[in-house]
Design an enzyme around this catalytic site. Structure first.
Site, PDB file in Angstrom:
ATOM      1  N   HIS A  22       7.074  -2.275  -5.738  1.00 29.54           N
ATOM      2  CA  HIS A  22       8.258  -2.652  -4.960  1.00 29.54           C
ATOM      3  C   HIS A  22       9.494  -2.624  -5.857  1.00 29.54           C
ATOM      4  O   HIS A  22       9.410  -2.312  -7.056  1.00 29.54           O
ATOM      5  CB  HIS A  22       8.066  -4.023  -4.300  1.00 29.54           C
ATOM      6  CG  HIS A  22       7.694  -5.127  -5.250  1.00 29.54           C
ATOM      7  ND1 HIS A  22       8.550  -5.598  -6.226  1.00 29.54           N
ATOM      8  CD2 HIS A  22       6.560  -5.870  -5.368  1.00 29.54           C
ATOM      9  CE1 HIS A  22       7.978  -6.561  -6.904  1.00 29.54           C
ATOM     10  NE2 HIS A  22       6.758  -6.747  -6.415  1.00 29.54           N
ATOM     11  N   HIS A  25       9.439  -4.480  -9.215  1.00 29.88           N
ATOM     12  CA  HIS A  25       8.769  -3.765 -10.307  1.00 29.88           C
ATOM     13  C   HIS A  25       9.738  -2.795 -10.973  1.00 29.88           C
ATOM     14  O   HIS A  25       9.834  -2.715 -12.204  1.00 29.88           O
ATOM     15  CB  HIS A  25       7.579  -2.944  -9.771  1.00 29.88           C
ATOM     16  CG  HIS A  25       6.404  -3.758  -9.344  1.00 29.88           C
ATOM     17  ND1 HIS A  25       5.894  -3.719  -8.068  1.00 29.88           N
ATOM     18  CD2 HIS A  25       5.625  -4.633 -10.021  1.00 29.88           C
ATOM     19  CE1 HIS A  25       4.855  -4.522  -7.977  1.00 29.88           C
ATOM     20  NE2 HIS A  25       4.675  -5.100  -9.147  1.00 29.88           N
ATOM     21  N   CYS A 131      -4.392 -21.007  -6.573  1.00 24.45           N
ATOM     22  CA  CYS A 131      -3.582 -20.071  -5.788  1.00 24.45           C
ATOM     23  C   CYS A 131      -4.011 -18.657  -6.149  1.00 24.45           C
ATOM     24  O   CYS A 131      -3.849 -18.231  -7.303  1.00 24.45           O
ATOM     25  CB  CYS A 131      -2.095 -20.259  -6.073  1.00 24.45           C
ATOM     26  SG  CYS A 131      -1.064 -18.957  -5.331  1.00 24.45           S
ATOM     27  N   CYS A 134      -1.083 -16.389  -7.453  1.00 21.81           N
ATOM     28  CA  CYS A 134      -0.732 -16.551  -8.870  1.00 21.81           C
ATOM     29  C   CYS A 134      -1.919 -16.314  -9.780  1.00 21.81           C
ATOM     30  O   CYS A 134      -1.743 -16.155 -10.991  1.00 21.81           O
ATOM     31  CB  CYS A 134      -0.214 -17.970  -9.141  1.00 21.81           C
ATOM     32  SG  CYS A 134       1.342 -18.362  -8.351  1.00 21.81           S
ATOM     33  N   CYS A 148       1.882 -23.799  -3.111  1.00 24.06           N
ATOM     34  CA  CYS A 148       2.231 -23.141  -4.371  1.00 24.06           C
ATOM     35  C   CYS A 148       3.732 -22.904  -4.417  1.00 24.06           C
ATOM     36  O   CYS A 148       4.304 -22.361  -3.463  1.00 24.06           O
ATOM     37  CB  CYS A 148       1.484 -21.809  -4.473  1.00 24.06           C
ATOM     38  SG  CYS A 148       2.192 -20.680  -5.697  1.00 24.06           S
ATOM     39  N   HIS A 151       4.403 -18.884  -4.164  1.00 24.41           N
ATOM     40  CA  HIS A 151       4.027 -18.103  -2.974  1.00 24.41           C
ATOM     41  C   HIS A 151       4.117 -18.888  -1.670  1.00 24.41           C
ATOM     42  O   HIS A 151       3.945 -18.316  -0.587  1.00 24.41           O
ATOM     43  CB  HIS A 151       2.600 -17.556  -3.137  1.00 24.41           C
ATOM     44  CG  HIS A 151       2.478 -16.540  -4.220  1.00 24.41           C
ATOM     45  ND1 HIS A 151       2.168 -16.874  -5.521  1.00 24.41           N
ATOM     46  CD2 HIS A 151       2.658 -15.195  -4.210  1.00 24.41           C
ATOM     47  CE1 HIS A 151       2.140 -15.778  -6.261  1.00 24.41           C
ATOM     48  NE2 HIS A 151       2.443 -14.755  -5.502  1.00 24.41           N
ATOM     49  N   LYS A 302      15.385 -13.404   0.319  1.00 25.39           N
ATOM     50  CA  LYS A 302      14.260 -12.952  -0.491  1.00 25.39           C
ATOM     51  C   LYS A 302      13.487 -11.886   0.265  1.00 25.39           C
ATOM     52  O   LYS A 302      13.282 -11.994   1.471  1.00 25.39           O
ATOM     53  CB  LYS A 302      13.340 -14.138  -0.824  1.00 25.39           C
ATOM     54  CG  LYS A 302      12.207 -13.749  -1.777  1.00 25.39           C
ATOM     55  CD  LYS A 302      11.353 -14.954  -2.157  1.00 25.39           C
ATOM     56  CE  LYS A 302      10.231 -14.554  -3.104  1.00 25.39           C
ATOM     57  NZ  LYS A 302       9.391 -15.698  -3.495  1.00 25.39           N
ATOM     58  N   LYS A 305       7.672  -9.358   3.688  1.00 24.98           N
ATOM     59  CA  LYS A 305       7.105  -8.500   4.725  1.00 24.98           C
ATOM     60  C   LYS A 305       7.294  -9.114   6.105  1.00 24.98           C
ATOM     61  O   LYS A 305       7.515  -8.421   7.093  1.00 24.98           O
ATOM     62  CB  LYS A 305       5.622  -8.270   4.456  1.00 24.98           C
ATOM     63  CG  LYS A 305       5.351  -7.369   3.251  1.00 24.98           C
ATOM     64  CD  LYS A 305       3.862  -7.176   3.032  1.00 24.98           C
ATOM     65  CE  LYS A 305       3.591  -6.306   1.812  1.00 24.98           C
ATOM     66  NZ  LYS A 305       2.150  -6.144   1.539  1.00 24.98           N
TER      67      LYS A 305
END
Length: 479
Positions: A22, A25, A131, A134, A148, A151, A302, A305
């Site tokens: 994505h 990255h 999690c 993570c 978490c 996430h 942020k 999806k």
């Protein structure tokens, strides 16, 4: 370890291969690539490593969802990542897969044995909140409303017998390394976060999973077939095995310790605390720096999806071109904090900085040089690299600031041309004005090469010729 003053070893984080790359990255890859190219520009020998974190439950779940065997999934998606580095022109020298039994597994197992020999690995039964996102345990106090913090999912309660690493033993030493900047965490906010985390008291952490829960995926624990190494012990070791640890001692001693790990803020403690403890236990030198970046938001939100605002980096590259997107992410996104991507802002930056800025200036000067019919000189290497402020910004991992300084130089060249008006001059007066502009463009394009490798390289070569001809537009009009 050997003298590494003329060598530079840099890494990106080792991404999970549970989905395609994505934009986050790509931001990280661009940042690390600038540093690798900058040190090559200075004549340093550079090792630049990344890889694929394959031995995690995330990957198993992704494979099961797709109806594929885990190894088939890993083969497919590791290749996607490997190809992406090439597609985005990331100048890696090594890509190491976590499933590489020849050049990765022996090195990870050797680090395990060294930590075990130091008395820092022991077995116990543990119950904790895990999690999967993570690949990490959390205490109840670390959760946010029971979820978490990274996430925002409810962790799974897990009970099993695992091996643990005695991280608590190294609390004082890790703190000393960070406080003294022997381990330099950039920027200060992330350094302070790690010191705060350490001051709460470091707890030993799990470094293995049962073969059953790991679904058999991963590096076997030496002398215990029922246990698989925990993903972080395994994946972090790629930084060692990518440069020869476990199979090429000469290569390894040539480049270790790493000059910089470039990572996202969500995995800072694994790199700046856990990894450091493992290295200390194994008797290995610790990395010199950890450069931490933030996240990319899209129009202030942020990427998610569920919201439907995830940006495919391949799509925007195809739409706008690789180097303009590279420039945007390096200039518009603060190097060490969150930054936003919007098509509207991209178009503004493209038009302002690239088309009307760098591109227009180079075309303007090239045309004036062609008309003048003068022969122009090239700056010496010493003069080209003599830009203390830009060099300091890059070496301090402040890439956005370096680009801002170079933009100021371009503005100065434009102002000088408008002041001198060489198109109205003749003879020596015209030559002196144009040579001054040519020297300045040589210098700016020299330092722009790590940021815009192909475009800046083209500019540098064009303006280093004795006879400078007109230059075709560098940044065409966007549709």
């Amino acid at each position: 370890m050997s003298d590494t003053s003329q060598r530079y070893y840099i890494t990106t984080a080792i991404p999970y291969v549970n989905a395609k790359p994505h934009l986050g990255h790509v931001l990280e890859w661009f940042q690390a690539d600038v540093l690798a190219r900058y040190h090559r520009l200075l004549g340093h020998e550079v090792a630049f490593a990344s890889g694929a974190d394959e031995n995690s439950l995330k990957n198993v779940q992704a494979a099961e969802k797709a109806g594929l065997a885990p190894q088939a999934w890993l083969d497919q998606y590791s290749e996607i990542f490997k190809e992406a580095y090439a597609q985005f022109d990331i100048s890696l020298t090594s890509f190491r897969r976590g499933s590489d039994q020849e050049k990765h597994w022996p090195g990870v197992q050797e680090l395990w044995r060294l930590c075990e020999k130091a008395g820092d690995i022991y077995k116990k039964t543990y119950t904790g909140l895990y999690c999967i996102g993570c690949e990490s345990f959390y205490t109840a106090e670390e959760l946010v409303e029971g979820k978490c913090p990274e996430h925002l999912t409810v962790p799974e309660r897990v009970k099993e017998e695992n091996y643990f690493f005695r991280l608590s033993k190294y609390q004082a030493k890790i703190k000393e390394l960070i406080e003294s900047d022997d381990l330099r965490i950039v920027s200060a906010q992330y350094k302070n976060e790690m010191l705060g985390f350490i001051n709460k008291g470091l707890e030993d952490f799990s470094v293995s999973r049962s073969t059953k829960r790991a679904r058999g995926l991963g590096v076997p624990v030496p002398n215990d077939p029922d246990q698989i190494m925990y993903v972080w012990f395994d994946a972090l070791s790629i930084y060692l095995t990518a440069i020869g640890w476990g199979y090429d001692t000469q290569l390894f001693t040539r480049f270790w310790p790493a000059n910089a790990h470039v990572i996202g803020k969500g995995i800072n403690r694994f790199h700046s605390v856990y990894w450091i403890g493992m290295l200390l236990s194994g008797g290995l030198p610790t990395p010199r720096s950890v450069s931490v970046h933030g996240y990319i938001t899209v129009n202030g939100q942020k990427m998610s999806k569920s919201i439907g605002n995830v940006i495919d980096p391949v799509t925007v590259i195809e739409q706008y071109g690789l180097e303009p997107i590279r420039y945007y992410l390096l200039k518009e996104v603060p190097t060490h904090s969150d930054g936003d991507f919007s098509h509207e802002r991209f178009r503004e930056l493209y038009q302002g900085d690239l088309a009307n800025g760098l591109g227009n200036l180079c075309s303007r000067v090239a045309k004036l040089c062609e008309r003048s019919a003068n022969s122009f000189q090239q700056l010496s290497n010493e003069a080209l690299s003599n830009s203390p402020a830009v060099r300091k910004a890059i070496e301090d991992f402040e890439l956005k600031i370096a680009l801002e300084l170079l933009q100021q130089e371009l503005t100065s060249i434009d102002q000088q041309l408008n002041h001198d008006q060489p198109w109205k001059l003749n003879g020596d007066a015209q030559f002196i004005s144009l040579q001054k502009a040519v020297f300045a463009i040589q210098k700016v394009s020299y330092f722009l090469q790590p940021f815009l490798p192909k475009t800046a390289g083209r500019i540098f070569i064009h303006f280093s010729q004795p006879k400078i001809s007109a230059l075709a537009p560098l940044f065409p009009r966007l549709d």
